[in-house]
Scaffold this active site. Structure first.
Site, PDB file in Angstrom:
ATOM      1  N   LYS A 137      29.391  50.436  21.790  1.00 47.58           N
ATOM      2  CA  LYS A 137      28.900  50.818  20.584  1.00 47.58           C
ATOM      3  C   LYS A 137      28.314  52.349  21.062  1.00 47.58           C
ATOM      4  CE  LYS A 137      26.547  49.712  16.339  1.00 47.58           C
ATOM      5  NZ  LYS A 137      26.181  48.634  15.591  1.00 47.58           N
TER       6      LYS A 137
ATOM      7  N   GLU B 283      21.654  36.160   5.470  1.00 47.85           N
ATOM      8  CA  GLU B 283      20.354  36.204   4.410  1.00 47.85           C
ATOM      9  C   GLU B 283      19.984  34.595   3.629  1.00 47.85           C
ATOM     10  OE1 GLU B 283      23.172  38.183   4.257  1.00 47.85           O
ATOM     11  OE2 GLU B 283      22.084  39.985   4.975  1.00 47.85           O
TER      12      GLU B 283
ATOM     13  N   ARG C 186      23.379  37.733  -1.650  1.00 48.72           N
ATOM     14  CA  ARG C 186      23.917  36.844  -1.047  1.00 48.72           C
ATOM     15  C   ARG C 186      23.125  35.340  -0.993  1.00 48.72           C
ATOM     16  NH1 ARG C 186      27.420  38.020   3.414  1.00 48.72           N
ATOM     17  NH2 ARG C 186      29.207  39.136   2.329  1.00 48.72           N
TER      18      ARG C 186
HETATM   19  C1  LIG Z   1      25.469  40.849   3.826  1.00 50.47           C
HETATM   20  C2  LIG Z   1      25.170  41.971   4.795  1.00 50.47           C
HETATM   21  N1  LIG Z   1      23.877  41.936   5.385  1.00 50.47           N
HETATM   22  C3  LIG Z   1      23.416  43.119   6.042  1.00 50.47           C
HETATM   23  C4  LIG Z   1      24.187  44.279   6.197  1.00 50.47           C
HETATM   24  C5  LIG Z   1      23.741  45.629   7.075  1.00 50.47           C
HETATM   25  N2  LIG Z   1      24.582  45.596   8.217  1.00 50.47           N
HETATM   26  C6  LIG Z   1      25.502  46.580   8.173  1.00 50.47           C
HETATM   27  S1  LIG Z   1      26.368  46.659   9.465  1.00 50.47           S
HETATM   28  C7  LIG Z   1      25.389  45.425  10.331  1.00 50.47           C
HETATM   29  C8  LIG Z   1      25.733  45.246  11.822  1.00 50.47           C
HETATM   30  C9  LIG Z   1      27.285  44.644  11.927  1.00 50.47           C
HETATM   31  O1  LIG Z   1      27.341  44.405  13.316  1.00 50.47           O
HETATM   32  P1  LIG Z   1      28.731  44.258  13.765  1.00 50.47           P
HETATM   33  O2  LIG Z   1      29.609  43.488  12.709  1.00 50.47           O
HETATM   34  O3  LIG Z   1      28.664  43.548  15.126  1.00 50.47           O
HETATM   35  O4  LIG Z   1      29.364  45.672  13.761  1.00 50.47           O
HETATM   36  P2  LIG Z   1      29.165  46.844  14.755  1.00 50.47           P
HETATM   37  O5  LIG Z   1      28.074  47.859  13.741  1.00 50.47           O
HETATM   38  O6  LIG Z   1      28.421  46.544  15.793  1.00 50.47           O
HETATM   39  O7  LIG Z   1      30.422  47.572  14.997  1.00 50.47           O
HETATM   40  C10 LIG Z   1      24.531  45.138   9.492  1.00 50.47           C
HETATM   41  C11 LIG Z   1      23.403  44.187   9.724  1.00 50.47           C
HETATM   42  C12 LIG Z   1      25.469  44.186   5.698  1.00 50.47           C
HETATM   43  N3  LIG Z   1      26.380  45.118   5.655  1.00 50.47           N
HETATM   44  N4  LIG Z   1      25.534  43.164   4.907  1.00 50.47           N
END
Ligand SMILES: Cc1ncc(C[n+]2csc(CCOP(=O)(O)OP(=O)(O)O)c2C)c(N)n1
Length: 604
Positions: free
Chosen positions: A277, A360, A388
């Protein structure tokens, strides 16, 4: 760096003319482009820097939009946008009427599935593949899912479904070990084990050498058989998918070779890709969480420290104080410890802190259980992600009257994240749940007092506050469950609101020197109709302003009970992206819009 190649790429077809060395050059140009643009507009930085080669390889090997590539969450799909003809729109990324920061079907035929919330891509990809199989369509379906998104229940449900069906879906797990913060949970440990297990890597290397020369199908079968014999079955294999990897997600030739091999394997296939990342920008590599989502910043200096004067931080600081005083207080987040202001709590009171992952419903149900065993859980959650957890809020928390406190962050308009993230629906869905108390503070001191009050409540409470600086209006000490009169100067007009709208209402009245009494509703559920009736009976005309959709709003309930009052809300639409002031202006819920309504009615 000059963007020589990038300027010639307007569609995935242009990409296919390049050789691998040129693709590598293009990856560098894209990183530079991302840094230059995101630093000027703000946006999701680290995830996009980490997924450049992976996205290039996907578009190189697959034929979008005929082959369908679904990105989970969609916050990491900037390279996909660049490669699909939207490069020039990046100056308007996340701006009002500009390019969306997420995937949007209306924006491009290549955005085959809209996203913004996590963990949807596997189920949706199953749906695409299922329908295509029925239609005899042999095109490919690919789901790109982060390791963080895999912590969501919906992703597990998708895998569970896919594993017993013959549909061809390639799931690319983009594992960078991070959600927004470091990823959590047993599956995250499993991925770590797969990445780091020396025996497994050596075995893979040897197997690769032995098998070179065979067809991909026979390699796949043999590999799985030998692996099962030598090593415990991976999580994905036990869920019925073939598993490949882990491979280096920045090695373009390796990615292309593997994707070409795997695209013809039948049934569900997982390719585990390891990426970094923030790749290519030192600050984002060392602090990928701080650079997950950024505002505008100077590339040489990096982003400033996160603001500590917003409602999220105010909530986090107060909860930390409550947690220090009482070890029964537990702070829970669903992968949003930074955004919800819980970072200091997490660091200072780790034994009273829990991150459940992007889950959630799990957060709320775990909180319900804790509360029935005498703990006092506070779940800090964005309004949009609370959607959710509607069922468990109703079935587990409200029905059983569990004394859980929900800190509903970013309620109301949220700005640049747009349609998928607006917090304008929670009043409606919370209102439909009996036995829930919902409060909305007018300022920081009131938020703190509501948190204290909720800590003592033996029933479920939700406290909703906006994405905004935490201002102070007064240090009133009256009962937080009662309406507060903020201005009383003998007017026969009353304007009433709560939260941010109340602040804007006060600004309107003060700036335009309007002769209107002003009241703070504070408790929006359940409404005390007797108290309201008594108050309204003192005025010739009553106005109510609320930053939420109309259906299910407090405004709608008040209008039903008191038809003579005038109410103003957002329309029942998906509100687009833009800065919060721009959106408030558009929907006449800023100080100017409120003043216009009041002026028209109070003049003369
Ligand atoms: C239901 C939901 N909860 C929380 C989020 C906030 N959120 C956006 S990106 C993220 C992290 C995602 O991690 P990953 O899938 O590993 O992707 P990366 O950013 O590491 O590439 C979160 C918690 C969201 N988009 N949707």
């Amino acid at each position: 760096m000059k963007q020589l190649l990038l300027n010639s790429i307007d569609s995935p077809a242009d990409l296919k003319r390049l050789n691998v060395a040129e693709l590598e050059q293009l990856a560098g140009e894209i990183r530079q482009f991302l840094l230059e643009n995101i630093s000027k507009t703000g946006g999701h930085l680290s995830a996009n820097l980490g997924s450049v080669e992976l996205t290039l390889a996907l578009h190189y090997v697959f034929d979008s939009p005929k082959d369908q590539i679904l990105f989970d969450v969609g916050h990491q799909a900037y390279t996909h946008k660049i490669l699909t003809g939207r490069r020039e729109a990046f100056t308007q990324l996340r701006q009002f009427e500009g390019l969306s920061g997420f995937l949007k079907r209306r924006e491009s035929v290549h955005d085959v599935y809209g996203a913004g919330h996590a963990s949807t891509a596997i189920s949706a990809a199953f749906g695409f593949a299922y329908a295509k199989a029925k239609a005899g369509d042999s095109s490919h379906t690919v789901a790109v899912v982060g390791d963080g998104a895999l912590s969501g229940g919906l992703a597990f449900e998708g895998l569970n479904l896919l594993g017993v069906h013959p549909e061809n879906v390639l799931i690319v797990v983009n594992d960078n070990t991070m959600s927004i913060s470091p990823n959590v949970g047993a599956l995250s440990q499993t991925l770590h084990h797969l990445r780091t297990s020396r025996g497994y890597r050596e075995f893979k290397g040897r197997l690769q050498r032995v098998l070179s020369g065979r067809t991909s199908r026979s390699i796949s079968k043999l590999k799985t058989r030998v692996r099962h014999f030598l090593l415990p079955t991976t999580f994905f294999e036990s869920m019925g998918a073939a598993y490949y990897g882990p491979i280096d997600g920045h090695d373009l030739p390796g990615l292309i070779q593997n994707l070409k091999k795997l695209r013809n394997i039948k049934g569900p296939v997982v390719l585990h890709v390891h990426t970094q990342k923030g790749k290519g920008y030192d600050r984002a590599m060392t602090q990928p969480d701080a650079y997950h989502g950024v505002g505008t910043f100077c590339l040489d200096d990096g982003v400033c420290d996160a603001t500590s004067d917003d409602f999220s931080s105010a909530m986090g600081m107060k909860l930390l104080e409550l947690g220090r005083e009482d070890p029964k207080v537990v702070a829970i987040t669903a992968a949003m410890s930074q955004g919800t202001g819980l970072q200091s709590f997490k660091e200072e009171l780790p034994d009273q802190f829990l991150d459940v992952g992007i889950a959630e419903a799990n957060a709320l149900t775990a909180a319900a259980g804790m509360s029935l065993q005498g703990l006092k859980p506070f779940v800090a959650i964005y309004s949009t992600f609370l959607q959710r957890a509607y069922d468990v809020l109703l079935h587990d928390i409200a029905l059983q009257q569990c004394p859980v406190v929900l800190c509903v962050d970013r309620s109301g308009l949220v700005g640049a994240d747009g349609e998928t993230h607006q917090g304008i629906y929670d009043v409606a869905f919370l209102s439909s749940i009996p036995g829930l108390t919902v409060m909305a503070p007018k300022d920081r001191p009131e938020l703190e007092r509501m948190l204290e009050w909720a800590k003592e409540a033996d029933f479920p409470v939700a406290i909703r506050y906006p994405r905004d600086k935490a201002w102070t209006i007064n240090s009133d000490e009256t009962d937080v469950e009662k309406i507060e009169m903020l201005r009383e100067d003998g007017s026969d007009h009353l304007a009433i609101a709560y939260g941010r709208t109340l602040k804007l209402l006060l600004d309107a009245v003060e700036e335009h020197q309007l002769r209107v009494d002003v009241a703070n509703l504070r408790k929006i559920l359940p409404l005390d109709m007797d108290e309201l009736r008594e108050l309204f009976s003192r005025y010739k005309k009553v106005f109510f302003f609320e930053e939420t959709i109309y259906q299910g709003s407090t405004a709608q309930k008040l209008k039903a009970a008191f038809p003579e009052i005038e109410v103003h809300t957002l329309p029942d639409v998906f509100v687009e992206q833009g800065s919060i002031p721009e959106l408030l202006r558009k929907y006449s819920l800023d100080a100017e819009g409120i003043a216009d309504v009041l002026k028209e009615n109070t003049s003369g």
